[in-house]
Every structure is written in C-alpha cells, then in structure tokens.
Design a protein around this motif. Structure first.
Motif, PDB file in Angstrom:
ATOM      1  N   VAL A  40      12.013  -5.105  -9.433  1.00  0.00           N
ATOM      2  CA  VAL A  40      11.400  -5.093 -10.720  1.00  0.00           C
ATOM      3  C   VAL A  40      11.444  -3.409 -10.453  1.00  0.00           C
ATOM      4  N   GLY A  41      11.287  -2.392  -9.982  1.00  0.00           N
ATOM      5  CA  GLY A  41      11.460  -1.321 -10.569  1.00  0.00           C
ATOM      6  C   GLY A  41      12.027  -0.102  -9.366  1.00  0.00           C
ATOM      7  N   ILE A  42      12.264   0.756  -9.086  1.00  0.00           N
ATOM      8  CA  ILE A  42      12.570   2.108  -8.439  1.00  0.00           C
ATOM      9  C   ILE A  42      11.903   3.015  -8.144  1.00  0.00           C
ATOM     10  N   LEU A  43      11.068   3.498  -7.122  1.00  0.00           N
ATOM     11  CA  LEU A  43       9.884   4.932  -6.498  1.00  0.00           C
ATOM     12  C   LEU A  43      10.939   5.644  -6.217  1.00  0.00           C
ATOM     13  N   SER A  44      10.100   6.661  -5.997  1.00  0.00           N
ATOM     14  CA  SER A  44      10.886   7.755  -5.592  1.00  0.00           C
ATOM     15  C   SER A  44       9.163   8.730  -5.431  1.00  0.00           C
ATOM     16  N   LEU A  45       9.935  10.076  -4.615  1.00  0.00           N
ATOM     17  CA  LEU A  45       8.456  10.803  -4.298  1.00  0.00           C
ATOM     18  C   LEU A  45       7.993  11.616  -6.091  1.00  0.00           C
ATOM     19  N   SER A  46       9.137  11.723  -6.418  1.00  0.00           N
ATOM     20  CA  SER A  46       8.895  12.091  -8.097  1.00  0.00           C
ATOM     21  C   SER A  46       7.407  11.198  -8.540  1.00  0.00           C
ATOM     22  N   ASP A  47       7.794  10.486  -8.380  1.00  0.00           N
ATOM     23  CA  ASP A  47       6.968   9.181  -9.309  1.00  0.00           C
ATOM     24  C   ASP A  47       6.158   9.403  -8.292  1.00  0.00           C
ATOM     25  N   ILE A  48       5.611   9.735  -7.133  1.00  0.00           N
ATOM     26  CA  ILE A  48       4.204   9.234  -6.236  1.00  0.00           C
ATOM     27  C   ILE A  48       3.652  11.142  -7.197  1.00  0.00           C
ATOM     28  N   SER A  49       4.647  12.118  -6.640  1.00  0.00           N
ATOM     29  CA  SER A  49       4.277  13.663  -7.078  1.00  0.00           C
ATOM     30  C   SER A  49       3.362  13.271  -8.478  1.00  0.00           C
ATOM     31  N   ARG A  50       3.672  12.938  -9.073  1.00  0.00           N
ATOM     32  CA  ARG A  50       3.686  13.037 -10.894  1.00  0.00           C
ATOM     33  C   ARG A  50       2.317  12.010 -10.840  1.00  0.00           C
ATOM     34  N   THR A  51       2.602  10.952 -10.370  1.00  0.00           N
ATOM     35  CA  THR A  51       1.315  10.632 -10.602  1.00  0.00           C
ATOM     36  C   THR A  51      -0.366  11.174  -9.812  1.00  0.00           C
ATOM     37  N   VAL A  52       0.537  11.653  -8.594  1.00  0.00           N
ATOM     38  CA  VAL A  52      -0.869  12.555  -8.023  1.00  0.00           C
ATOM     39  C   VAL A  52      -1.189  13.508  -9.219  1.00  0.00           C
ATOM     40  N   THR A  53      -0.496  14.363  -9.410  1.00  0.00           N
ATOM     41  CA  THR A  53      -0.621  15.250 -10.647  1.00  0.00           C
ATOM     42  C   THR A  53      -1.898  14.678 -11.607  1.00  0.00           C
ATOM     43  N   SER A  74       0.653  -1.115  -0.165  1.00  0.00           N
ATOM     44  CA  SER A  74      -0.402  -0.246  -0.220  1.00  0.00           C
ATOM     45  C   SER A  74       0.941   0.995   0.031  1.00  0.00           C
ATOM     46  N   LEU A  75       0.671   1.934  -0.984  1.00  0.00           N
ATOM     47  CA  LEU A  75       1.197   3.043  -1.099  1.00  0.00           C
ATOM     48  C   LEU A  75       0.777   4.118   0.000  1.00  0.00           C
ATOM     49  N   ALA A  76      -0.132   4.189   1.143  1.00  0.00           N
ATOM     50  CA  ALA A  76      -0.637   4.264   2.438  1.00  0.00           C
ATOM     51  C   ALA A  76      -0.076   4.906   3.257  1.00  0.00           C
ATOM     52  N   ASP A  77       0.701   3.068   3.077  1.00  0.00           N
ATOM     53  CA  ASP A  77       1.384   2.739   3.744  1.00  0.00           C
ATOM     54  C   ASP A  77       3.299   2.757   4.328  1.00  0.00           C
ATOM     55  N   LEU A  78       3.543   2.618   2.856  1.00  0.00           N
ATOM     56  CA  LEU A  78       5.071   3.316   2.792  1.00  0.00           C
ATOM     57  C   LEU A  78       5.256   4.830   2.677  1.00  0.00           C
ATOM     58  N   LEU A  79       4.180   5.600   2.612  1.00  0.00           N
ATOM     59  CA  LEU A  79       5.235   6.782   2.249  1.00  0.00           C
ATOM     60  C   LEU A  79       5.129   7.527   3.522  1.00  0.00           C
ATOM     61  N   PRO A  80       4.593   7.853   4.958  1.00  0.00           N
ATOM     62  CA  PRO A  80       4.779   8.151   5.831  1.00  0.00           C
ATOM     63  C   PRO A  80       6.945   6.855   6.266  1.00  0.00           C
ATOM     64  N   ARG A  81       7.086   7.088   5.628  1.00  0.00           N
ATOM     65  CA  ARG A  81       8.411   6.298   5.904  1.00  0.00           C
ATOM     66  C   ARG A  81       9.595   6.244   5.114  1.00  0.00           C
ATOM     67  N   MET A  82       8.547   7.614   3.635  1.00  0.00           N
ATOM     68  CA  MET A  82       9.980   7.869   2.736  1.00  0.00           C
ATOM     69  C   MET A  82      10.386   9.654   3.180  1.00  0.00           C
ATOM     70  N   GLU A  83      11.345   9.295   2.814  1.00  0.00           N
ATOM     71  CA  GLU A  83      11.514  11.030   3.114  1.00  0.00           C
ATOM     72  C   GLU A  83      12.137  11.814   1.478  1.00  0.00           C
ATOM     73  N   PRO A  84      12.497  13.493   1.532  1.00  0.00           N
ATOM     74  CA  PRO A  84      12.702  13.790   0.238  1.00  0.00           C
ATOM     75  C   PRO A  84      14.154  13.459   0.284  1.00  0.00           C
ATOM     76  N   GLY A  85      14.848  13.521  -0.945  1.00  0.00           N
ATOM     77  CA  GLY A  85      15.707  13.782  -1.223  1.00  0.00           C
ATOM     78  C   GLY A  85      15.907  12.168  -2.238  1.00  0.00           C
ATOM     79  N   ALA A  86      17.632  12.694  -2.607  1.00  0.00           N
ATOM     80  CA  ALA A  86      16.899  11.366  -3.725  1.00  0.00           C
ATOM     81  C   ALA A  86      17.793  10.291  -3.741  1.00  0.00           C
TER      82      ALA A  86
END
Length: 68
Positions: free
Chosen positions: A46-59, A21-33
C-alpha cells in the motif's frame, strides 16, 4: 541487465503495516536509498516509507505546532 540483478531482495527489506508505530520502526531503519520500508496491508503493498518522508513530516509538524 535485469531488474532482478539490481533490486534489493525482499529478504533484506523492512516490511511494516500502516498501523505500526513509527517509534518502533525508526530504530530498524538505516540511511540510504536502499533502506525504504514497504508498507503492506493484509499482504498487499500500500506504500513505501523512507527516512526523507519521516523527516519531511517531522519538519512540517514542528512548523505547525503551537508555540509555547
């Protein structure tokens, strides 16, 4: 200089599965490369997820959702 000298160690990297779940993962993530999430499926990367990926999807979702 080697890759090993500049990499972020796996012990300091968040790992998630594609069905997590993205909702469960988001609190564990911090900004920065260095704060990307490795996405693994049965031990295989199978992949790499960044905050910019999530931001782009939300937009995109906000721009395509029906207006009320």
């Amino acid at each position: 200089m080697t890759v090993g000298e500049v990499m972020v160690p796996l012990s300091r990297t968040i790992v998630a599965g594609p069905q997590d779940s993205l909702a469960d993962l988001l609190p564990r993530m911090e900004p920065g490369a260095e704060h990307r999430v490795l996405v693994t499926d049965e031990g295989t990367l199978v992949g790499i997820l960044s905050l910019s990926d999530i931001s782009r999807t939300v937009t995109w979702l906000m721009n395509t959702a029906p207006r009320r």
